[in-house]
Write a protein that holds these residues in place. Structure first.
Motif, PDB file in Angstrom:
ATOM      1  N   GLN A  76       0.857  -1.181   0.000  1.00 31.49           N
ATOM      2  CA  GLN A  76       0.000   0.000   0.000  1.00 31.49           C
ATOM      3  C   GLN A  76       0.896   1.233   0.000  1.00 31.49           C
ATOM      4  OE1 GLN A  76      -3.959   0.141   1.655  1.00 31.49           O
ATOM      5  NE2 GLN A  76      -3.254   1.700   3.078  1.00 31.49           N
TER       6      GLN A  76
ATOM      7  N   GLU B 247      -2.881   5.751   3.446  1.00 33.12           N
ATOM      8  CA  GLU B 247      -4.086   5.231   4.090  1.00 33.12           C
ATOM      9  C   GLU B 247      -3.735   4.303   5.243  1.00 33.12           C
ATOM     10  OE1 GLU B 247      -7.413   4.861   5.349  1.00 33.12           O
ATOM     11  OE2 GLU B 247      -7.620   5.730   3.341  1.00 33.12           O
TER      12      GLU B 247
ATOM     13  N   ASN C 200      -6.486   3.125   7.090  1.00 34.28           N
ATOM     14  CA  ASN C 200      -7.719   2.357   7.208  1.00 34.28           C
ATOM     15  C   ASN C 200      -8.051   1.765   5.834  1.00 34.28           C
ATOM     16  OD1 ASN C 200      -9.076   1.948   9.694  1.00 34.28           O
ATOM     17  ND2 ASN C 200      -9.481   4.139   9.845  1.00 34.28           N
ATOM     18  N   PRO C 201      -7.320   0.730   5.436  1.00 33.06           N
ATOM     19  CA  PRO C 201      -7.551   0.146   4.117  1.00 33.06           C
ATOM     20  C   PRO C 201      -9.006  -0.266   3.919  1.00 33.06           C
ATOM     21  CG  PRO C 201      -5.567  -0.754   5.096  1.00 33.06           C
ATOM     22  CD  PRO C 201      -6.248   0.045   6.164  1.00 33.06           C
ATOM     23  N   LYS C 202      -9.448  -0.198   2.688  1.00 35.66           N
ATOM     24  CA  LYS C 202     -10.825  -0.534   2.353  1.00 35.66           C
ATOM     25  C   LYS C 202     -11.074  -2.028   2.505  1.00 35.66           C
ATOM     26  CE  LYS C 202     -11.345   3.344  -0.856  1.00 35.66           C
ATOM     27  NZ  LYS C 202     -11.612   3.747  -2.265  1.00 35.66           N
ATOM     28  N   PRO C 203     -12.346  -2.405   2.620  1.00 32.85           N
ATOM     29  CA  PRO C 203     -12.686  -3.824   2.785  1.00 32.85           C
ATOM     30  C   PRO C 203     -12.093  -4.739   1.720  1.00 32.85           C
ATOM     31  CG  PRO C 203     -14.602  -2.488   3.272  1.00 32.85           C
ATOM     32  CD  PRO C 203     -13.552  -1.540   2.754  1.00 32.85           C
TER      33      PRO C 203
ATOM     34  N   ASP D 260      -6.484  -5.881  -4.825  1.00 33.15           N
ATOM     35  CA  ASP D 260      -7.871  -6.096  -5.259  1.00 33.15           C
ATOM     36  C   ASP D 260      -8.027  -7.489  -5.860  1.00 33.15           C
ATOM     37  OD1 ASP D 260      -6.383  -5.653  -7.527  1.00 33.15           O
ATOM     38  OD2 ASP D 260      -7.806  -4.277  -8.477  1.00 33.15           O
TER      39      ASP D 260
ATOM     40  N   ASN E  74     -10.155  -2.859  -9.145  1.00 35.18           N
ATOM     41  CA  ASN E  74     -10.494  -1.725  -8.283  1.00 35.18           C
ATOM     42  C   ASN E  74     -10.307  -0.376  -8.969  1.00 35.18           C
ATOM     43  OD1 ASN E  74     -11.163  -0.649  -5.545  1.00 35.18           O
ATOM     44  ND2 ASN E  74      -9.103   0.219  -5.755  1.00 35.18           N
TER      45      ASN E  74
ATOM     46  N   GLY F 122     -13.612   0.801  -7.957  1.00 37.60           N
ATOM     47  CA  GLY F 122     -13.404   1.594  -6.752  1.00 37.60           C
ATOM     48  C   GLY F 122     -14.013   2.972  -6.791  1.00 37.60           C
TER      49      GLY F 122
ATOM     50  N   LYS G 159     -19.934   3.040  -5.560  1.00 33.79           N
ATOM     51  CA  LYS G 159     -20.322   2.374  -4.329  1.00 33.79           C
ATOM     52  C   LYS G 159     -21.357   1.287  -4.624  1.00 33.79           C
ATOM     53  CE  LYS G 159     -19.376   6.117  -1.055  1.00 33.79           C
ATOM     54  NZ  LYS G 159     -19.948   6.971   0.027  1.00 33.79           N
TER      55      LYS G 159
ATOM     56  N   THR H 218     -13.650 -10.192   7.303  1.00 33.21           N
ATOM     57  CA  THR H 218     -13.893  -8.900   6.646  1.00 33.21           C
ATOM     58  C   THR H 218     -15.383  -8.729   6.348  1.00 33.21           C
ATOM     59  OG1 THR H 218     -11.697  -8.890   5.633  1.00 33.21           O
ATOM     60  CG2 THR H 218     -13.371  -7.492   4.629  1.00 33.21           C
TER      61      THR H 218
END
Length: 356
Positions: A80, A84, A86-89, A193, A322, A326, A329, A350
């Motif tokens: 990464q 960030e 708080n990485p995405k789900p 991803d 992604n 990405g 939504k 997750t």
């Protein structure tokens, strides 16, 4: 001060003695220690030793000592390059699925903004780091670019490049990091991803992404492999930050053609070329980027597990694309979509964090 240093040296000798005894004793695992007193003392000296100790493990009596960089054992590498924390789900799912399906392999997750202290990131403010560190084979590491590129063909390039003048800097930096980390440590690199749906076999391989291009989102290579060294040299010599993909898929493609001595890579599909296997895209790209929305179509699953298993039976993983998906939504829980199926089966921890 002398007494403190003496105590530390005595403790360090004790640690070495215990580790040596552990390595010689087949009744103990090489990585995990269930010795309470050892655990207590090691935690006291953790700051001096610069080790990251995670309590987020199962069973609760087990402690994992995680080093500041990968061990000599090749693993699965995730990166990464953004700041960030708080990485995405999808990132969480990619790493969780790899960890669950490859329990005997280390999963290295390099994060630019990570400080090296897992315990500093707690819920509810942070979800990803506590969740991922609960897996015994996941090792979260700081991503220090200068340290990574040091003593590699990219060291000079990184010192001179000006990120503020780069059009695709995040992409270029990611391309540089994936090849360098794989060259330094060996194993398998996966984009964040890509959800694993089968255990991965380690080896030297490159994945076809289309009829004319190979992929840089999935790479398998031994440490210090000459092909990757060629790629790193090419990265610098033919660098063009204004051309998206020049340092990514295009670089891998042109170097593989040169390595194999051909302009038609398709003749090597499912075959080895000088020790590198060229594998078909369905292994990691069963759904093409042109139809990426299939993953998110509602009511495609309808709890028909057998049909999905059959559809993806030849694949090792699924690439969710992604860079396209990405930007929009989508509801996952309750959607009965393919993505919900993959989350629920391959990254259930997750999945539980997702809102309805």
């Amino acid at each position: 001060m002398k007494r403190n240093h003496k105590s530390f040296l005595i403790f360090l000798i004790t640690v070495i003695a215990i580790v040596t005894h552990t390595l010689l004793n087949s009744s103990l695992n090489k990585r995990y220690f269930n010795l309470p007193e050892f655990r207590k003392k090691l935690q006291n000296y953790a700051g001096q030793l610069k080790w990251v100790i995670s309590d987020q493990v199962s069973p609760a009596t087990t402690m994992i000592v995680k080093g500041p960089r990968p061990t000599t054992e090749p693993g699965i590498i995730f990166l990464q390059t953004s700041s960030e924390l708080n990485p995405k789900p999808l990132v969480m799912c990619s790493i969780e699925s790899a960890a669950r399906l490859n329990p005997n392999k280390p999963i290295y997750f390099f994060m630019k903004a990570f400080t090296g202290n897992v315990s500093a990131f707690r819920e509810p403010e942070y979800k990803a780091i506590p969740l991922l560190s609960s897996f015994k084979n996941v090792i979260i590491l700081p991503l220090n670019f200068k340290e990574l590129f040091n003593n590699t063909p990219l060291a000079g390039w990184y010192e001179k490049v000006d990120p503020s003048k780069e059009v695709y800097w995040i992409h270029v930096l990611s391309d540089a990091c994936r090849m360098t980390s794989l060259w330094k440590y060996g194993g398998i690199y996966l984009d964040t991803d890509i959800i694993s749906i089968k255990p991965l076999e380690f080896g030297n391989f490159i994945v076809a992404e289309s009829e004319i291009h190979s992929s840089s989102a999935v790479l398998g290579c031994n440490r210090s492999h000459p092909f990757l060294e060629n790629c790193l040299t090419d990265f610098v010599e033919k660098y063009n930050g204004a051309d998206w993909g020049q340092q990514g898929p295009k670089l891998i493609t042109r170097n593989l053609k040169k390595w194999c001595g051909t302009d038609n890579l398709n003749q090597f599909l499912n075959k080895e070329c000088k020790g590198i296997e060229y594998v078909p895209k369905y292994l990691f790209y069963p759904i093409s980027h042109t139809v990426w929305k299939h993953y998110f179509e509602k009511n495609r699953w309808n709890n028909n597990n057998d049909a999905i298993e059959k559809e993806f039976s030849k694949s090792n993983a699924v690439h969710i694309w992604n860079f396209l998906s990405g930007h929009q939504k989508y509801d996952i829980k309750g959607s009965q979509s393919l993505i919900e199926y993959f989350y629920q089966k391959y990254c259930p921890s997750t999945y539980e964090t997702l809102s309805n």
